[in-house]
Design a protein around this motif. Structure first.
Motif, mmCIF file in Angstrom:
data_model
loop_
_atom_site.group_PDB
_atom_site.id
_atom_site.type_symbol
_atom_site.label_atom_id
_atom_site.label_comp_id
_atom_site.label_asym_id
_atom_site.label_seq_id
_atom_site.Cartn_x
_atom_site.Cartn_y
_atom_site.Cartn_z
ATOM 1 N N ARG A 1 0.802 -1.229 0.000
ATOM 2 C CA ARG A 1 0.000 0.000 0.000
ATOM 3 C C ARG A 1 0.840 1.287 0.000
ATOM 4 O O ARG A 1 0.316 2.350 0.225
ATOM 5 C CB ARG A 1 -0.909 0.031 1.227
ATOM 6 N N ARG A 2 2.114 1.178 -0.265
ATOM 7 C CA ARG A 2 2.945 2.378 -0.272
ATOM 8 C C ARG A 2 2.739 3.170 -1.548
ATOM 9 O O ARG A 2 2.362 2.638 -2.586
ATOM 10 C CB ARG A 2 4.416 2.000 -0.148
ATOM 11 N N LYS A 3 3.023 4.453 -1.469
ATOM 12 C CA LYS A 3 2.873 5.318 -2.640
ATOM 13 C C LYS A 3 3.909 4.937 -3.685
ATOM 14 O O LYS A 3 5.046 4.631 -3.376
ATOM 15 C CB LYS A 3 3.096 6.780 -2.236
ATOM 16 N N ARG A 4 3.531 5.015 -4.938
ATOM 17 C CA ARG A 4 4.462 4.733 -6.030
ATOM 18 C C ARG A 4 4.945 6.041 -6.618
ATOM 19 O O ARG A 4 4.348 7.090 -6.414
ATOM 20 C CB ARG A 4 3.775 3.898 -7.107
ATOM 21 N N GLU A 5 6.028 5.963 -7.355
ATOM 22 C CA GLU A 5 6.550 7.144 -8.044
ATOM 23 C C GLU A 5 5.593 7.536 -9.161
ATOM 24 O O GLU A 5 4.989 6.682 -9.808
ATOM 25 C CB GLU A 5 7.929 6.844 -8.633
ATOM 26 N N ARG A 6 5.464 8.811 -9.393
ATOM 27 C CA ARG A 6 4.600 9.288 -10.470
ATOM 28 C C ARG A 6 5.228 8.979 -11.823
ATOM 29 O O ARG A 6 6.442 9.004 -11.977
ATOM 30 C CB ARG A 6 4.394 10.794 -10.348
ATOM 31 N N LYS A 7 4.394 8.696 -12.815
ATOM 32 C CA LYS A 7 4.860 8.453 -14.165
ATOM 33 C C LYS A 7 5.139 9.783 -14.852
ATOM 34 O O LYS A 7 4.543 10.814 -14.515
ATOM 35 C CB LYS A 7 3.811 7.665 -14.959
ATOM 36 N N PRO A 8 6.020 9.794 -15.841
ATOM 37 C CA PRO A 8 6.414 11.063 -16.455
ATOM 38 C C PRO A 8 5.299 11.740 -17.243
ATOM 39 O O PRO A 8 5.279 12.973 -17.331
ATOM 40 C CB PRO A 8 7.574 10.702 -17.361
ATOM 41 N N CYS A 9 4.392 10.969 -17.803
ATOM 42 C CA CYS A 9 3.333 11.565 -18.610
ATOM 43 C C CYS A 9 1.964 11.262 -17.988
ATOM 44 O O CYS A 9 1.749 10.201 -17.412
ATOM 45 C CB CYS A 9 3.358 11.027 -20.028
ATOM 46 N N GLU A 10 1.057 12.161 -18.157
ATOM 47 C CA GLU A 10 -0.279 12.019 -17.602
ATOM 48 C C GLU A 10 -1.010 10.884 -18.320
ATOM 49 O O GLU A 10 -0.943 10.749 -19.538
ATOM 50 C CB GLU A 10 -1.044 13.331 -17.804
ATOM 51 N N GLY A 11 -1.705 10.031 -17.607
ATOM 52 C CA GLY A 11 -2.500 8.968 -18.194
ATOM 53 C C GLY A 11 -1.745 7.690 -18.468
ATOM 54 O O GLY A 11 -2.310 6.767 -19.070
ATOM 55 N N MET A 12 -0.512 7.543 -18.072
ATOM 56 C CA MET A 12 0.255 6.351 -18.390
ATOM 57 C C MET A 12 -0.199 5.126 -17.629
ATOM 58 O O MET A 12 0.033 4.012 -18.071
ATOM 59 C CB MET A 12 1.749 6.585 -18.142
ATOM 60 N N MET A 13 -0.835 5.254 -16.495
ATOM 61 C CA MET A 13 -1.254 4.110 -15.694
ATOM 62 C C MET A 13 -2.733 3.793 -15.820
ATOM 63 O O MET A 13 -3.256 2.971 -15.111
ATOM 64 C CB MET A 13 -0.933 4.355 -14.212
ATOM 65 N N LEU A 14 -3.445 4.478 -16.705
ATOM 66 C CA LEU A 14 -4.871 4.234 -16.857
ATOM 67 C C LEU A 14 -5.110 2.910 -17.553
ATOM 68 O O LEU A 14 -4.381 2.513 -18.443
ATOM 69 C CB LEU A 14 -5.522 5.362 -17.653
ATOM 70 N N HIS A 15 -6.206 2.237 -17.162
ATOM 71 C CA HIS A 15 -6.560 0.952 -17.788
ATOM 72 C C HIS A 15 -7.561 1.202 -18.878
ATOM 73 O O HIS A 15 -8.444 1.998 -18.775
ATOM 74 C CB HIS A 15 -7.137 0.003 -16.732
#
Length: 144
Positions: free
Chosen positions: A130-144
């Motif tokens: 449940r720890r915070k992850r690093e942000r991705k460089p571009c917006e929307g990269m982790m969306l399913h």
């Protein structure tokens, strides 16, 4: 020199400085209160009541709190846990103390006392799930 005595000296110096500036007309009572971290009314009362010839005294230092729990009561609580409630978690022990033994202390105080006595272990740290992850460089990269 103890830390409390040193802090009292620092507070006294600051109070004297602000009081002398107020007496000289450089500060209003409201500004003096803001510098001291208190209300205008309280700073005025402090200036008149605690001012002694050459000394400003904080009467609260060195006194035992009136809300302090007696050592005998803490020992009684620890003995209850050792002989009657050993192995219980802190939450259930706290509930039974309040209900059955007429103790009125908070959960955090009881937990701290049990930890200090070594009767209860602290909870282990949780895993990385449940720890915070690093942000991705571009917006929307982790969306399913």
């Amino acid at each position: 020199m103890k830390l409390t005595a040193w802090l009292q000296d620092r507070r006294t110096q600051k109070f004297r400085d602000v009081l002398s500036r107020w007496n000289g007309g450089d500060l209003s009572m409201m500004e003096a209160g803001e510098l001291l971290g208190m209300s205008e009314r309280h700073s005025g009362a402090t200036a008149t009541v605690t001012k002694r010839p050459g000394k400003v005294v904080d009467h609260r230092l060195g006194k035992i709190s009136t809300r302090r729990v007696p050592a005998e009561a803490i020992e009684e609580m620890l003995e209850l846990y050792r002989h009657r409630y050993l192995g219980w978690n802190v939450k259930h022990f706290h509930e039974h103390l309040l209900r059955d033994h007429d103790f009125s202390w908070g959960y955090t105080f009881i937990s701290t006392q049990l930890h200090a006595a070594g009767l209860v272990e602290r909870a282990k740290r949780r895993g990385a799930h449940r720890r915070k992850r690093e942000r991705k460089p571009c917006e929307g990269m982790m969306l399913h």
